[in-house]
Design an enzyme around this catalytic site. Structure first.
Site: not given
Ligand code: F6R
Length: 592
Positions: A2, A26, A72, A98-99, A464, A468, A471, A487, A587
């Site tokens: 947003c 964002r 969003w 926003n919020g 990480e 990447k 996503e 295992h 974001k």
């Protein structure tokens, strides 16, 4: 997640659209603007990308101000009706928000009983409805009454059909106001002020007011406030035009970030608040973050444990807040966040504060909420990161966490502190043979799963790297501790399986290579990722070997992630995905 922009001045339609584009990074799934045009409010909204909105916005006559929003979706699907701005029933008020208004359902129920009609599924629409409900001709009174009944977080920008003002209010959601002569801009991200003004006002929790051509009036519960503007320090424009996407631009900016970190932490006044701090009562260190920042936290634990005797652990922010963690005055809580606006990380901060822990923010956005709240701020100096997938910020986070480990060591042992190892890292920071990485991306794009294994810090790098790839390329890249292979997940391995083996930890290299053999024996195609020169009788057995520089320090993690960010980027591009805006992601995750 947003974005808000508001503007007073001529031609607001174009200014609003241009600034919504700046906020695109964002993450959003619909967008809209409302413009005060003469005595009317004209609204344009569309689902999907801003280009859809640009196509439908028509020039408005006598347009003097307006508000815009990238949404969003949280309450209600991402369609044109739920997109902001929301207007009141008589089209007198238009609002972007926003919020989250937590008690919106109760408010809506009450207003429905009073005959008010609603059109969207959003929480925001109640704000527009309340403003109209309480409107007796005094906008501040209507706003005050509205704010007195809502609970939750909000950054609000509001226009009214009958006045020239932009009304605003902020609570637990960033909001800033910039002024340039008679023109005023409200935004949820100061990136909008680049090229518009060099000073801006920060709207703190509980502040509200209005702006018009004569200036800005800010109030809080005690009345009118005199506030000093903050100088806009950074310029946000970069060499965008050299790159097709922000993600690849930002990966290559890692080197600049490393250099900035070295320069910043070579100045005593930027590290002495840690090295000269009395850590006498601190026994524990807890590192908190989400997603990539959490992966950085895992690295940080290893680094701090290596340099100090603190009891150290990492926790995902969304778990930490519900765990009843054993923290108190004896705990240093390190909150890691690129944006400084992540809701879960902010909630973890509140808990740490409540329990009287000492808080440190390892942060990129230095004007963010988290940076403002923490006791100590360690900036990561990565510069603006726009691509949704974090790249240079991750490398900068682990570099600063390494320096934090040295600062803590200096504080408790009295030894000196130096950032020199960071300049060594800068000198050795290489991106590898990109053509070979592109070839791997060509192979990966046709796989729907990949396995990544490693031990120690290699496991964190693998985690990480897999995030990447997931996503940006929508490939299920799974990470396992190498020793866990037999295992369980070895059952999934066959001749179609790629197993990527991260092997840059010297002390456990032979163990990791042994695990690679176990997978190879089941037919897996092994890609070995290492910083060591291995004999060809070992490497010849593998499908491919990626060799990176051995920097011989805890900062190896920075070198290690670079090829994987590049592979993730090209795999995404090969698959026709926009790596800057992966589906369903934003974001800055400002909701729980
Ligand atoms: C992944 C990514 C996210 C963020 C996470 C935390 O590439 O960017 O996992 O790391 O949402 O965000 P910040 O660091 O802003 O708190």
């Amino acid at each position: 997640m947003c974005g808000i922009v508001g503007y007073i001045g001529g031609g607001p339609e174009k200014i609003l659209l241009d600034n919504l584009k700046k906020l695109e990074y964002r993450g959003y799934d619909s967008a809209g603007i409302a413009v005060k045009s003469g005595k009317n409010i004209k609204v344009f909204k569309s689902a999907g990308e801003i280009k859809n909105l640009i196509r439908i916005v028509k020039p408005c006559e006598n347009a003097t101000s307006g508000i815009g929003h990238t949404r969003w979706a949280t309450h209600g699907k991402p369609d044109e009706i739920n997109a902001h701005p929301h207007v009141s029933e008589n089209r007198k008020w238009a609002v972007v928000h926003n919020g989250i208004i937590e008690n919106y359902a109760d408010i809506k129920k009450d207003l429905l009983k009073n005959g008010v009609e609603f059109y969207s599924e959003t929480d925001t629409e109640v704000i527009a409805a309340l403003l109209e409900f309480y409107d007796r001709g005094d906008k501040l009174e209507a706003l005050n009454k509205t704010l007195s009944v809502v609970n939750g977080s909000y950054a609000l920008a509001i226009i009214n059909r009958d006045s020239e003002e932009l009304v605003f209010a902020g609570n637990k959601s960033p909001l800033f106001i910039g002024v340039n002569g008679e023109n005023v801009m409200i935004a949820s991200d100061i990136i909008c002020f680049d090229g518009f003004c060099d000073k801006y006002y920060v709207i703190e929790n509980g502040e509200y007011g209005y702006a018009d051509k004569s200036g800005i009036k800010i109030f809080d519960k005690f009345g009118k406030k005199e506030k000093e503007p903050v100088r806009l320090k950074c310029s946000f424009s970069g060499n965008e035009n050299l790159y097709t996407h922000y993600m690849i631009k930002e990966i290559y900016e890692t080197k600049d970030a490393v250099k900035n970190i070295y320069e910043y932490y070579s100045e005593p006044h930027n590290y002495e608040m840690i090295t000269k701090h009395d850590f006498g009562k601190i026994k524990k260190v807890r590192l908190i973050g989400c997603g990539t920042a959490y992966h950085a936290a895992l690295m940080g634990v290893e680094m701090i444990e290596n340099e100090t005797d603190f009891d150290c652990s990492a926790c995902v922010a969304s778990e930490f807040r519900y765990k009843n963690p054993k923290i108190g005055e004896d705990t240093l809580v390190v909150l890691i966040s690129q944006s400084g606006e992540t809701a879960d990380t902010l909630a973890a901060f509140e808990l740490a504060k409540q329990k009287c822990a000492l808080t440190v923010a390892v942060i990129n956005v230095e004007y963010s909420t988290l940076a403002k709240k923490c006791d100590i701020v360690l900036p990561i100096k990565a510069g603006v990161e726009k691509a949704v997938a974090s790249t240079k910020a991750y490398s900068a986070q682990i570099t600063v966490l390494y320096l934090l480990s040295l600062m803590l060591k200096s504080a408790v042992s009295g030894c000196g502190f130096s950032a020199d190892e960071v300049i060594n890292l800068y000198n050795q920071c290489e991106f590898g043979n990109v053509n070979n990485l592109k070839l791997l991306a060509n192979v990966f794009q046709y796989n729907d799963k990949l396995f990544m294994i490693g031990r120690g810090k290699d496991y964190f790098t693998a985690s990480e790297a897999s995030l990447k790839i997931k996503e940006t390329s929508y490939i299920n890249a799974d990470t396992y501790y190498a020793g866990e292979l037999k295992h369980g997940f070895l059952a999934l391995v066959n001749s179609d399986t790629f197993v990527i083996v991260f092997a840059t930890e010297k002390g456990i290299l032979t163990k990791t290579l042994g695990n690679a053999e176990e997978a190879r024996a089941r037919g897996a195609k092994i890609i070995l990722f290492t910083c060591f020169d291995l004999d060809s009788d070992i490497t010849d057995k593998f499908y491919y070997v990626i060799k990176v520089k051995d920097v011989g320090s805890s900062l190896q993690g920075v070198i290690n992630i670079l090829p994987w960010q590049i592979i993730a980027y090209y795999t995404s591009v090969n698959k026709g995905i926009n790596p800057d805006k992966p589906r369903n992601l934003a974001k800055s995750v400002t909701v729980e």
